[in-house]
Design an enzyme around this catalytic site. Structure first.
Site, PDB file in Angstrom:
ATOM      1  N   HIS A   1      -1.037   1.169   7.668  1.00 36.63           N
ATOM      2  CA  HIS A   1      -1.622   1.240   6.330  1.00 36.63           C
ATOM      3  C   HIS A   1      -1.286   2.597   5.710  1.00 36.63           C
ATOM      4  O   HIS A   1      -1.196   3.604   6.413  1.00 36.63           O
ATOM      5  CB  HIS A   1      -3.134   1.058   6.421  1.00 36.63           C
ATOM      6  CG  HIS A   1      -3.813   1.018   5.092  1.00 36.63           C
ATOM      7  ND1 HIS A   1      -3.447   0.140   4.088  1.00 36.63           N
ATOM      8  CD2 HIS A   1      -4.845   1.762   4.585  1.00 36.63           C
ATOM      9  CE1 HIS A   1      -4.216   0.351   3.033  1.00 36.63           C
ATOM     10  NE2 HIS A   1      -5.063   1.323   3.311  1.00 36.63           N
TER      11      HIS A   1
ATOM     12  N   CYS B   1       0.834  -1.206   0.000  1.00 31.52           N
ATOM     13  CA  CYS B   1       0.000   0.000   0.000  1.00 31.52           C
ATOM     14  C   CYS B   1       0.870   1.257   0.000  1.00 31.52           C
ATOM     15  O   CYS B   1       0.498   2.283  -0.584  1.00 31.52           O
ATOM     16  CB  CYS B   1      -0.955   0.004   1.181  1.00 31.52           C
ATOM     17  SG  CYS B   1      -0.194  -0.305   2.774  1.00 31.52           S
TER      18      CYS B   1
END
Length: 786
Positions: A422, A175
């Site tokens: 994340h 990510c």
């Protein structure tokens, strides 16, 4: 006692997309005595699904309580399951519920990601503080508030349709890379330069970074669905394990730009990386009491700005150019002047059109002897003026004619702790007021407040329980904050945010990617329609057999992986299929007779029987289900029998073949050449004798009439070859010959000639071939043992 409470839905019926809501409360007694690392609640049902709360009581590799919502029965669910939920998790404050800590999120749960939540939910030292009210009498109360939505919500969301953009697929822990790639892609000048890099049609994306990046950008620009990044990571030299490891974003950015810069040398786009990202600053040391100054000019592609101790970007720049005094024991040694008091600092000679600011969110804590994340509040403006206060950041040599006013283009965000988290990006591609959030595969429109205020970091203050009293409001840390900012200079905006059209993409690249796209769409369509179709593999007359026997194969009749196949609808009448065969092979429909193949107990494959009239009147799918051997992976395998007289096809029908007719296949062996070839087929009567076909075999082989012929039956070849002589005096039935059997024949060899030949008969030849095949398979293994 834990309990689940479902919120009723009004009305007799509920639309499929309406949420089912529920709340689950979980008191955990003797919390401090729990030694299990992963601690689960009892399952509870909301929205017709089983859930449970998962907590790491001592943190999931962080000094925080880690809490997740988990699919309780994920291990027993059917293949391909998925569900979508919006939910919040809470630690209840037992002194004042208003001070409870709640965090909300949403997730598409599936087999790969069956739990979702917050690794750094709240610091453990706050949790265990007896004055806070979270852990009372060693009891912790957790709560999950879940809104389950039917999958139509998740599946129906189309990023391209809703925003005009597509996301990137996450390979496991990529990510961080996805957020960087989206940022670079949405700098059109950079994208255009990548398209103009010289690559050829012979390059392979997985081993060429330029081609992999060109391919990726093209797909982002023209695809309707999220795009994979595997070719690009392979071109980096990463294996699967690397894709599941989080790398440093700044390092990835630098390495990628360096590699592209190197590949651009001596090309039309040489210098693009420098034109976009390169700025210069001047390091100086200036003596106070003597006339001496030392300067050194250096370039940069990005700037690392301090977060700790700085209120905002301007404070970081102030700190960056802060003057340090060299005096006392730290005096500067100036040439010809000895030790001198001096001022040391940095000023900027020029800033780049695209300014990349790396915020130092991660630092090493020498006291705790570990890396820590700086979650302090840090503000950044929509417009950044680096000419402020009469150009305080600029060196005397700087060109004051260039206006260093910048607009915020991208905000890259990290959510989580120092050990993981994340990454996603907020980008406004055209520098308009509309922002977009690029979160792996999902792209959504966002308001400016989400981009700025909510990404500053810092602490969030909860309302005071008793506003009239002088008590301190409770605060908790926000773990989602900006770690990289990208600004575009206003005077360069039109050049950087330019149009990129297909004309900018090399012809070979357009052709290659169009072909890839068409192939992908074809496979996707075939996969989605697979249940409607079946594959029919047809051994076309005897052409396939004659082309393979003696060249690619020697045993049996044909390699079914290398013959013509038809993909047809299961509901297609077989009579219509015969019309397709007629068009393909120019064989009239009434001259076609189809035989089914069968796997025998001795592991050979032979035509076993013709389709009967009743079968030929059915749909293709019915024939496949009732007549095919299960070992064919659902394929319908057929042998097309045709007969000719004077180059004209002869009409055939299933009913013409009787039980007394036997279809035999023929192979001719030539001993002096050690050559085996296909020689055709014969329909014989079961009561006929092998001797009756000798003259026909001489004619087929081109031998004189009366030539003595030896006959053998090729019975099997695995695990051992069995090729037995046929007694020409016996009938075919007495020789136990049946449909699909193979007769190998050859000239008789005299004793004298037999001594001169290495392989005088076909049985010996087939034994030799089998031995050679086995040796070729075993030899590499034996070699590896040496």
């Amino acid at each position: 006692v834990s309990q689940a409470e479902t919120v009723p839905v009004s009305g007799e019926s509920r639309a499929a997309e309406d949420p089912l809501c529920g709340k689950f409360t979980w008191p955990i007694e003797n919390f401090s005595k729990i030694t299990i690392k992963k601690y689960y609640s009892d399952p509870f049902v909301i929205g017709g699904y089983k859930w449970r709360i998962l907590v790491f009581t001592q943190g999931n590799n962080v000094d925080c309580l880690s809490m997740y919502l988990d699919v309780a029965d994920s291990a027993s669910l059917s293949y391909g399951w998925s569900r979508f939920a919006q939910f919040n998790l809470a630690v209840i404050n037992q002194f004042d519920p208003k001070l409870s800590i709640r965090k909300d999120t949403q997730h598409h749960f599936n087999a790969k990601e069956s739990d979702w939540g917050f690794t750094s939910f709240m610091p453990l030292h706050d949790l265990y503080d007896p004055g806070r009210g979270y852990l009372v009498n060693d009891t912790l109360i957790l709560e999950a508030d879940v809104n389950v939505r039917k999958m139509v919500d998740s599946f129906s969301y189309d990023s391209k349709k809703e925003t005009g953009f597509v996301g990137l697929k996450n390979q496991g822990a990529t990510c961080y890379m996805n957020s960087l790639l989206q940022t670079l892609y949405h700098l059109p000048f950079f994208r255009k330069a990548v398209y103009h890099m010289p690559t050829t049609e012979h390059d392979v994306p997985s081993s060429s970074i330029p081609l992999a990046l060109q391919s990726l950008f093209y797909k982002i620009q023209y695809s309707d669905t999220s795009v994979a990044t595997k070719d690009l990571t392979r071109s980096f030299g990463w294996d699967t394990y690397d894709s599941f490891m989080q790398h440093d974003v700044q390092e990835l950015n630098r390495v990628l730009c360096e590699k592209l810069e190197d590949k651009m040398k001596s090309t039309a786009v040489e210098g693009t990386i420098q034109q976009l990202f390169e700025g210069h600053h001047m390091n100086y040391i200036e003596c106070i009491n003597v006339d001496y100054k030392s300067t050194r000019k250096e370039s940069f592609y990005d700037l690392q700005l301090d977060v700790k101790g700085c209120k905002d970007v301007y404070a970081s720049f102030d700190k960056y150019v802060e003057v340090e005094k060299l005096e006392g024991d730290n005096k500067y040694h100036a040439e010809q002047h000895g030790l001198q008091d001096a001022r040391k600092g940095v000023l900027f000679v020029d800033f780049p059109p695209v300014l990349q600011l790396q915020l130092k969110r991660f630092e090493y804590d020498f006291v705790r002897d570990t890396m820590v994340k700086i979650n302090d509040r840090y503000e950044f403006p929509l417009q950044l003026d680096l000419d402020r206060e009469n150009g305080k950041y600029l060196s005397p040599d700087a060109d004051r004619g260039v206006r260093n006013l910048y607009s915020l283009h991208s905000v890259l965000v990290h959510s989580g702790g120092v050990h993981g988290g994340h990454y996603y990006a907020f980008i406004r591609p055209t520098l308009s007021d509309q922002w977009y959030k690029f979160d792996d595969e999902r792209v959504t429109k966002e308001e400016t407040k989400r981009v700025l205020e909510e990404q500053y970091g810092g602490e969030e203050e909860l309302p005071q329980a008793n506003p009239g009293f002088n008590n301190t409001a409770f605060k908790f840390t926000k773990y989602s904050n900006a770690y990289m900012l990208v600004y575009v200079r206003e005077c360069d905006k039109d050049r950087i945010i330019c149009n990129v059209d297909e004309i900018d993409i090399a012809e070979h690249l357009r052709v290659r990617l169009k072909r890839e796209y068409d192939d992908k769409e074809k496979k996707r369509k075939e996969k989605s329609e697979a249940h409607l179709y079946t594959v029919i593999k047809v051994v076309t007359r005897e052409d396939d057999i004659s082309e393979q026997i003696g060249r690619d194969i020697f045993f049996d009749l044909v390699d079914h992986d290398r013959i013509h196949s038809f993909r047809v609808l299961k509901q297609l009448p077989f009579a219509k299929f015969k019309e397709e065969v007629s068009k393909e092979f120019n064989v009239p429909v009434n001259c076609q007779r189809f035989w089914l193949w069968a796997k025998r107990q001795n592991h050979t494959y032979r035509p076993s029987r013709p389709l009967n009239e009743q079968e030929e009147s059915q749909m293709v799918g019915n024939i496949k289900e009732t007549a095919t051997n299960k070992t064919y992976n659902g394929e319908l395998r057929l042998f097309l029998e045709v007969q000719k007289a004077q180059d004209m096809y002869i009409p055939l029908s299933p009913s013409e073949k009787t039980k007394d007719d036997i279809l035999l296949f023929l192979k001719l062996y030539i001993p002096d050449k050690e050559d085996l070839r296909y020689a055709g087929k014969l329909m014989v009567k079961a009561n006929g004798k092998a001797a009756d076909i000798v003259e026909k075999l001489n004619e087929i082989a081109g031998y004189p009439s009366g030539e003595e012929i030896l006959l053998f039956e090729e019975i099997k070849f695995d695990p051992n070859v069995m090729c037995e002589p046929i007694d020409k005096k016996l009938t075919f039935r007495d020789s136990q010959l049946e449909d699909g059997d193979i007769i190998c024949f050859q000239k008789a060899v005299s004793k004298e000639d037999s001594q001169q030949l290495s392989l005088p008969n076909v049985a010996m030849f087939l034994e030799h071939v089998r031995s050679r095949q086995v040796h070729s398979l075993v030899a590499p293994f034996l070699h590896s043992l040496r």
